[in-house]
Design an enzyme around this catalytic site. Structure first.
Site, PDB file in Angstrom:
ATOM      1  CG  ASP A 190     -15.646 -62.380 148.441  1.00  0.00           C
ATOM      2  OD1 ASP A 190     -16.045 -63.422 147.879  1.00  0.00           O
ATOM      3  OD2 ASP A 190     -15.902 -62.110 149.630  1.00  0.00           O
ATOM      4  CG  LEU A 191     -19.898 -62.161 144.447  1.00  0.00           C
ATOM      5  CD1 LEU A 191     -20.774 -63.264 143.850  1.00  0.00           C
ATOM      6  CD2 LEU A 191     -20.197 -60.821 143.797  1.00  0.00           C
ATOM      7  CG  ASP A 192     -21.362 -64.363 149.920  1.00  0.00           C
ATOM      8  OD1 ASP A 192     -22.149 -63.806 149.131  1.00  0.00           O
ATOM      9  OD2 ASP A 192     -21.310 -65.601 150.060  1.00  0.00           O
TER      10      ASP A 192
ATOM     11  CE  LYS B   9     -12.876 -65.954 147.030  1.00  0.00           C
ATOM     12  NZ  LYS B   9     -13.283 -64.688 147.475  1.00  0.00           N
TER      13      LYS B   9
ATOM     14  CG  ASP C 153     -15.530 -61.209 153.522  1.00  0.00           C
ATOM     15  OD1 ASP C 153     -15.368 -61.734 152.402  1.00  0.00           O
ATOM     16  OD2 ASP C 153     -16.192 -61.737 154.426  1.00  0.00           O
TER      17      ASP C 153
ATOM     18  CB  SER D 105     -17.781 -65.543 144.776  1.00  0.00           C
ATOM     19  OG  SER D 105     -18.585 -66.004 145.838  1.00  0.00           O
ATOM     20  NE  ARG D 106     -12.939 -69.317 149.856  1.00  0.00           N
ATOM     21  CZ  ARG D 106     -13.040 -70.109 150.924  1.00  0.00           C
ATOM     22  NH1 ARG D 106     -12.881 -71.404 150.822  1.00  0.00           N
ATOM     23  NH2 ARG D 106     -13.290 -69.598 152.109  1.00  0.00           N
TER      24      ARG D 106
END
Length: 171
Positions: free
Chosen positions: A28-30, A104, A127, A71-72
């Protein structure tokens, strides 16, 4: 030897200790690779990663373990711009960055369709617990990261993946 090189060597050691390794590691990114929501940023801001994220990604690359992004983010243009600015966009075999209410599942279906890698050969870091639970049900080893991806999360993820792989190969 700088801190980044030390962390990368430690990540390489952690990877080297496992019998079974994932074919694909998905991030994931954030709040997983970086400590912010990219939709709260401007495209021209200077992004930064969690302290150990870069070393982990470059260690995975050195071990020829493919990586992808799921990533959403509602601002995929900013997310992709940040990946370019950080010089890490080319590390990923695919980047599934789009807003979704599916926790996801759609991201992982696309990753599987693009790469051909079975879910059981994937390791995922995120996260958000709801994403971890949903992707785990798809068959991927999924690890919750509270404060970004780090060496402890890498160790946990690879150990869990190796354990799952060993038990499924004994069946």
């Amino acid at each position: 030897m700088g801190d980044d090189e030390k962390m990368k060597n430690e990540a390489l050691q952690i990877i080297g200790q496992q019998q079974n390794l994932p074919t694909l590691v998905v991030f994931d990114l954030d709040y997983t690779l970086w400590p912010f929501y990219c939709e709260c940023c401007d495209e021209d801001e200077m992004p930064y990663l969690y302290p150990q994220a870069s070393a982990i990604m470059f260690a995975l690359k050195d071990k020829a373990i493919s990586m992808a992004v799921a990533s959403r983010s509602p601002t995929p243009d900013i997310a992709k711009s940040f990946l370019h600015t950080l010089g890490i966009h080319s590390l990923f075999v695919t980047q599934e960055i789009f807003s979704s209410w599916t926790h996801k599942t759609e991201h992982f279906q696309r990753i599987h369709a693009t790469t051909g890698v079975p879910f059981s050969s994937m390791l995922f870091f995120d996260d958000e617990d709801r994403n971890i639970q949903t992707v785990s049900k798809m068959g991927a080893t999924s690890i919750f990261v509270g404060n970004g991806v780090n060496l402890g999360a890498l160790r946990q993820g690879l150990s869990e993946f190796s354990r799952k792989s060993a038990s499924s190969s004994r069946r």
